[in-house]
Design a protein around this motif. Structure first.
Motif, PDB file in Angstrom:
ATOM      1  N   THR A 243     -87.695 -12.716 -21.616  1.00 27.31           N
ATOM      2  CA  THR A 243     -87.486 -13.504 -22.826  1.00 27.31           C
ATOM      3  C   THR A 243     -88.141 -12.830 -24.018  1.00 27.31           C
ATOM      4  OG1 THR A 243     -87.379 -15.562 -21.547  1.00 27.31           O
ATOM      5  CG2 THR A 243     -87.856 -15.754 -23.906  1.00 27.31           C
ATOM      6  N   LEU A 244     -89.359 -12.297 -23.829  1.00 24.04           N
ATOM      7  CA  LEU A 244     -90.035 -11.577 -24.909  1.00 24.04           C
ATOM      8  C   LEU A 244     -89.237 -10.339 -25.313  1.00 24.04           C
ATOM      9  CD1 LEU A 244     -93.756 -11.733 -23.692  1.00 24.04           C
ATOM     10  CD2 LEU A 244     -92.744 -12.993 -25.603  1.00 24.04           C
ATOM     11  N   ALA A 245     -88.744  -9.611 -24.310  1.00 16.93           N
ATOM     12  CA  ALA A 245     -87.984  -8.388 -24.600  1.00 16.93           C
ATOM     13  C   ALA A 245     -86.744  -8.700 -25.434  1.00 16.93           C
ATOM     14  CB  ALA A 245     -87.597  -7.690 -23.296  1.00 16.93           C
ATOM     15  N   ASP A 246     -86.022  -9.761 -25.064  1.00 22.53           N
ATOM     16  CA  ASP A 246     -84.818 -10.129 -25.807  1.00 22.53           C
ATOM     17  C   ASP A 246     -85.148 -10.661 -27.196  1.00 22.53           C
ATOM     18  OD1 ASP A 246     -83.170  -9.350 -23.779  1.00 22.53           O
ATOM     19  OD2 ASP A 246     -82.610 -11.366 -23.131  1.00 22.53           O
ATOM     20  N   THR A 247     -86.222 -11.444 -27.296  1.00 26.35           N
ATOM     21  CA  THR A 247     -86.588 -12.052 -28.579  1.00 26.35           C
ATOM     22  C   THR A 247     -86.900 -11.001 -29.627  1.00 26.35           C
ATOM     23  OG1 THR A 247     -87.452 -14.044 -27.498  1.00 26.35           O
ATOM     24  CG2 THR A 247     -88.217 -13.587 -29.743  1.00 26.35           C
ATOM     25  N   TYR A 248     -87.667  -9.984 -29.234  1.00 26.56           N
ATOM     26  CA  TYR A 248     -88.120  -8.976 -30.195  1.00 26.56           C
ATOM     27  C   TYR A 248     -87.359  -7.662 -30.082  1.00 26.56           C
ATOM     28  CZ  TYR A 248     -91.897 -12.323 -30.698  1.00 26.56           C
ATOM     29  OH  TYR A 248     -92.617 -13.480 -30.922  1.00 26.56           O
ATOM     30  N   ARG A 249     -86.444  -7.577 -29.124  1.00 24.75           N
ATOM     31  CA  ARG A 249     -85.688  -6.344 -28.868  1.00 24.75           C
ATOM     32  C   ARG A 249     -86.652  -5.164 -28.699  1.00 24.75           C
ATOM     33  NH1 ARG A 249     -80.494  -5.641 -32.635  1.00 24.75           N
ATOM     34  NH2 ARG A 249     -80.331  -3.818 -31.260  1.00 24.75           N
ATOM     35  N   MET A 250     -87.549  -5.302 -27.740  1.00 23.32           N
ATOM     36  CA  MET A 250     -88.574  -4.303 -27.458  1.00 23.32           C
ATOM     37  C   MET A 250     -88.705  -4.106 -25.958  1.00 23.32           C
ATOM     38  SD  MET A 250     -91.642  -5.402 -30.096  1.00 23.32           S
ATOM     39  CE  MET A 250     -92.793  -4.190 -29.400  1.00 23.32           C
ATOM     40  N   THR A 251     -89.344  -3.016 -25.581  1.00 25.21           N
ATOM     41  CA  THR A 251     -89.778  -2.838 -24.198  1.00 25.21           C
ATOM     42  C   THR A 251     -91.059  -3.630 -23.978  1.00 25.21           C
ATOM     43  OG1 THR A 251     -88.793  -0.647 -23.965  1.00 25.21           O
ATOM     44  CG2 THR A 251     -90.606  -1.191 -22.477  1.00 25.21           C
ATOM     45  N   VAL A 252     -91.088  -4.371 -22.894  1.00 27.91           N
ATOM     46  CA  VAL A 252     -92.292  -5.096 -22.491  1.00 27.91           C
ATOM     47  C   VAL A 252     -92.863  -4.424 -21.255  1.00 27.91           C
ATOM     48  CG1 VAL A 252     -93.259  -7.293 -21.727  1.00 27.91           C
ATOM     49  CG2 VAL A 252     -91.414  -7.269 -23.431  1.00 27.91           C
ATOM     50  N   PHE A 253     -94.106  -3.996 -21.345  1.00 29.16           N
ATOM     51  CA  PHE A 253     -94.809  -3.406 -20.207  1.00 29.16           C
ATOM     52  C   PHE A 253     -95.664  -4.457 -19.520  1.00 29.16           C
ATOM     53  CE2 PHE A 253     -93.849   0.923 -21.434  1.00 29.16           C
ATOM     54  CZ  PHE A 253     -94.023   1.643 -20.261  1.00 29.16           C
ATOM     55  N   ILE A 254     -95.646  -4.438 -18.205  1.00 30.71           N
ATOM     56  CA  ILE A 254     -96.645  -5.126 -17.396  1.00 30.71           C
ATOM     57  C   ILE A 254     -97.622  -4.043 -16.966  1.00 30.71           C
ATOM     58  CG2 ILE A 254     -97.085  -6.628 -15.429  1.00 30.71           C
ATOM     59  CD1 ILE A 254     -95.095  -7.822 -17.428  1.00 30.71           C
ATOM     60  N   LEU A 255     -98.802  -4.007 -17.590  1.00 29.03           N
ATOM     61  CA  LEU A 255     -99.778  -2.964 -17.289  1.00 29.03           C
ATOM     62  C   LEU A 255    -100.780  -3.520 -16.289  1.00 29.03           C
ATOM     63  CD1 LEU A 255    -100.616  -0.053 -17.940  1.00 29.03           C
ATOM     64  CD2 LEU A 255    -102.137  -0.981 -19.712  1.00 29.03           C
ATOM     65  N   SER A 256    -100.623  -3.117 -15.041  1.00 31.23           N
ATOM     66  CA  SER A 256    -101.470  -3.626 -13.968  1.00 31.23           C
ATOM     67  C   SER A 256    -102.181  -2.453 -13.298  1.00 31.23           C
ATOM     68  CB  SER A 256    -100.619  -4.422 -12.975  1.00 31.23           C
ATOM     69  OG  SER A 256    -101.413  -5.136 -12.071  1.00 31.23           O
ATOM     70  N   ASP A 257    -102.660  -2.657 -12.086  1.00 27.22           N
ATOM     71  CA  ASP A 257    -103.369  -1.588 -11.384  1.00 27.22           C
ATOM     72  C   ASP A 257    -103.155  -1.733  -9.885  1.00 27.22           C
ATOM     73  OD1 ASP A 257    -105.651  -3.281 -10.216  1.00 27.22           O
ATOM     74  OD2 ASP A 257    -105.944  -3.651 -12.351  1.00 27.22           O
ATOM     75  N   ALA A 258    -103.578  -0.713  -9.160  1.00 27.23           N
ATOM     76  CA  ALA A 258    -103.299  -0.661  -7.729  1.00 27.23           C
ATOM     77  C   ALA A 258    -103.865  -1.848  -6.969  1.00 27.23           C
ATOM     78  CB  ALA A 258    -103.845   0.647  -7.143  1.00 27.23           C
ATOM     79  N   TYR A 259    -105.037  -2.345  -7.362  1.00 22.67           N
ATOM     80  CA  TYR A 259    -105.612  -3.481  -6.647  1.00 22.67           C
ATOM     81  C   TYR A 259    -104.791  -4.748  -6.842  1.00 22.67           C
ATOM     82  CZ  TYR A 259    -109.973  -1.388  -4.944  1.00 22.67           C
ATOM     83  OH  TYR A 259    -110.902  -0.634  -4.264  1.00 22.67           O
ATOM     84  N   ILE A 260    -104.413  -5.042  -8.081  1.00 25.30           N
ATOM     85  CA  ILE A 260    -103.633  -6.250  -8.344  1.00 25.30           C
ATOM     86  C   ILE A 260    -102.282  -6.164  -7.630  1.00 25.30           C
ATOM     87  CG2 ILE A 260    -102.568  -7.683 -10.136  1.00 25.30           C
ATOM     88  CD1 ILE A 260    -105.610  -7.772 -10.172  1.00 25.30           C
ATOM     89  N   GLY A 261    -101.710  -4.976  -7.557  1.00 24.38           N
ATOM     90  CA  GLY A 261    -100.431  -4.815  -6.882  1.00 24.38           C
ATOM     91  C   GLY A 261    -100.517  -4.953  -5.379  1.00 24.38           C
ATOM     92  N   GLN A 262    -101.640  -4.546  -4.790  1.00 23.14           N
ATOM     93  CA  GLN A 262    -101.764  -4.525  -3.336  1.00 23.14           C
ATOM     94  C   GLN A 262    -102.429  -5.775  -2.760  1.00 23.14           C
ATOM     95  OE1 GLN A 262    -100.397  -2.140  -1.315  1.00 23.14           O
ATOM     96  NE2 GLN A 262     -99.524  -1.357  -3.228  1.00 23.14           N
ATOM     97  N   MET A 263    -103.211  -6.492  -3.542  1.00 23.59           N
ATOM     98  CA  MET A 263    -103.886  -7.682  -2.997  1.00 23.59           C
ATOM     99  C   MET A 263    -102.880  -8.797  -2.723  1.00 23.59           C
ATOM    100  SD  MET A 263    -105.781  -9.568  -6.227  1.00 23.59           S
ATOM    101  CE  MET A 263    -107.030  -8.300  -6.372  1.00 23.59           C
ATOM    102  N   MET A 264    -103.223  -9.653  -1.783  1.00 25.04           N
ATOM    103  CA  MET A 264    -102.374 -10.792  -1.447  1.00 25.04           C
ATOM    104  C   MET A 264    -103.072 -12.082  -1.859  1.00 25.04           C
ATOM    105  SD  MET A 264    -100.684  -9.792   2.243  1.00 25.04           S
ATOM    106  CE  MET A 264     -99.378 -11.001   2.067  1.00 25.04           C
ATOM    107  N   GLU A 265    -102.343 -12.946  -2.561  1.00 32.54           N
ATOM    108  CA  GLU A 265    -102.855 -14.234  -3.002  1.00 32.54           C
ATOM    109  C   GLU A 265    -101.718 -15.246  -2.978  1.00 32.54           C
ATOM    110  OE1 GLU A 265    -106.440 -13.222  -6.136  1.00 32.54           O
ATOM    111  OE2 GLU A 265    -104.393 -13.221  -6.918  1.00 32.54           O
ATOM    112  N   PRO A 266    -102.049 -16.544  -2.961  1.00 33.30           N
ATOM    113  CA  PRO A 266    -100.993 -17.561  -3.037  1.00 33.30           C
ATOM    114  C   PRO A 266    -100.322 -17.530  -4.412  1.00 33.30           C
ATOM    115  CG  PRO A 266    -103.068 -18.509  -2.252  1.00 33.30           C
ATOM    116  CD  PRO A 266    -103.382 -17.148  -2.767  1.00 33.30           C
ATOM    117  N   VAL A 267     -99.017 -17.676  -4.416  1.00 32.64           N
ATOM    118  CA  VAL A 267     -98.235 -17.680  -5.649  1.00 32.64           C
ATOM    119  C   VAL A 267     -97.326 -18.905  -5.660  1.00 32.64           C
ATOM    120  CG1 VAL A 267     -96.521 -16.456  -7.042  1.00 32.64           C
ATOM    121  CG2 VAL A 267     -98.263 -15.169  -5.799  1.00 32.64           C
TER     122      VAL A 267
END
Length: 353
Positions: A155-179
């Motif tokens: 929605t942000l990308a369409d609203t502003y016609r921009m690239t939106v980055f999700i800047l994360s890291d290896a720990y956040i990507g690999q850890m498991m948590e309830p969602v």
């Protein structure tokens, strides 16, 4: 739908589907490979498009092509892959094409290793390719936020016609948590500027080239106005125990998680410490940084890099408060005990405060 246990990488794919993403183009790289793997499974199962390209250069140009045809597009990679996408990211910005890119940061430079670092900050927050452009940059600190931030990114990308980055890291990507996966799918609408191959869009032209210097200047000025609008409208951050704090950690991603845990130990020892966690890195929450600095509170930037974000924190504080840098590189992260010890050495026994 409902509550599920999953990795941050997988949560991002569910967020993309709920955000109305129609096309995923990818190329595997550790520690982001599970994103492409999950997209291959879930996107095709949901009737969306998944395509593995032969390289990251191909990926970013596929995003350009599909976005110009009105699709909601995304990819995911890590530092070396995002670096290869630099030219295409600049073209996306120049053509004002919405897209979503996830960067699961790993240690560098070069191949480095697959452990977490936050050294892609300058590359992503400052643009990455050539020209005067910016990306919206979201910084999740949990698996739930990997889902939430990716869902709203389209929605942000369409609203502003921009690239939106999700800047994360290896720990956040690999850890498991309830969602918790809930809410409607945020489908996109027909875009009046896109090229759909029909009579209604026949007049539309997608390009980033302006051979006339005055037209190129006007185009750049229009882009800068868009970025100023973004800075006015979508700044996001979280604060924790800053009202009475003498020291405030500033951190994002996994570094913020570690700093948050250290606060409780320090408070038990009588040291008043709080946390400012930027959720948007562009736009950076400059007003709250300046507000904290105006009180003379010491700012301590906890960052897995050479101090790339810390440079921006110093600028935003305008010299009104001291800024300390607790920096770790190479894929290592500070422990809670190490942060506590540093604060005690520098502020309790060292007399900085």
């Amino acid at each position: 739908m409902g509550r599920r246990l999953m990795k941050g990488n997988e949560a991002a794919v569910h967020g993309a589907l709920m955000g109305g993403c129609t096309h995923f183009f990818g190329y595997p790289i550790t520690p982001a490979s599970e994103i492409a793997q999950a997209a291959a499974y879930y996107f095709t199962g949901a009737g969306r498009t998944f395509l593995q390209a032969e390289s990251e250069v191909s990926v970013i140009n596929m995003l350009y092509g599909a976005a110009s045809a009105g699709a909601r597009v995304m990819t995911a990679s890590s530092g070396p892959g995002v670096a290869l996408m630099g030219e295409g990211l600049s073209y996306l910005a120049g053509a004002r094409l919405p897209s979503v890119v996830i960067d699961m940061q790993r240690a560098g430079p070069g191949l480095g290793n697959i452990w977490p670092e936050q050294s892609d900050y300058n590359m992503v927050v400052k643009g990455g390719g050539h020209g005067n452009y910016a990306n919206i940059v979201l910084a999740p600190a949990s698996v739930q936020e990997m889902f939430d931030f990716t869902r709203k990114a389209f929605t942000l990308a369409d609203t502003y016609r921009m690239t939106v980055f999700i800047l994360s890291d290896a720990y956040i990507g690999q850890m498991m948590e309830p969602v918790t996966i809930e809410g409607p799918v945020l489908h996109g609408e027909r875009k009046e500027w896109a090229v759909y191959g029909d009579a209604a869009s026949r007049k539309n032209l997608i390009s980033s080239i302006y051979m006339s210097p005055p037209l190129q200047r006007k185009h750049n000025e229009d882009l800068q106005e868009t970025y100023k609008r973004v800075e006015r409208e979508i700044v996001d951050y979280e604060t924790y125990l800053i009202d009475d704090a003498d020291i405030v950690f500033v951190a994002y991603g996994i570094a913020a998680r570690i700093a948050h845990s250290a606060i409780h130990t320090l408070r038990d020892k009588g040291v008043k410490v709080g946390l400012l966690r930027p959720k948007t890195l562009f736009p950076l929450p400059r007003e709250i940084i300046e507000s904290i600095a105006r009180k003379g509170v010491s700012l301590v930037v906890v960052e897995l890099s050479s101090g790339q974000m810390a440079d921006d924190i110093e600028l935003a504080s305008k010299g009104m408060a001291p800024v300390s840098r607790y920096l770790t590189m190479g894929g290592e992260t500070p422990t809670v005990a190490e942060l506590v010890q540093r604060i005690e050495e520098d502020f309790v026994h060292g007399g900085k405060k």
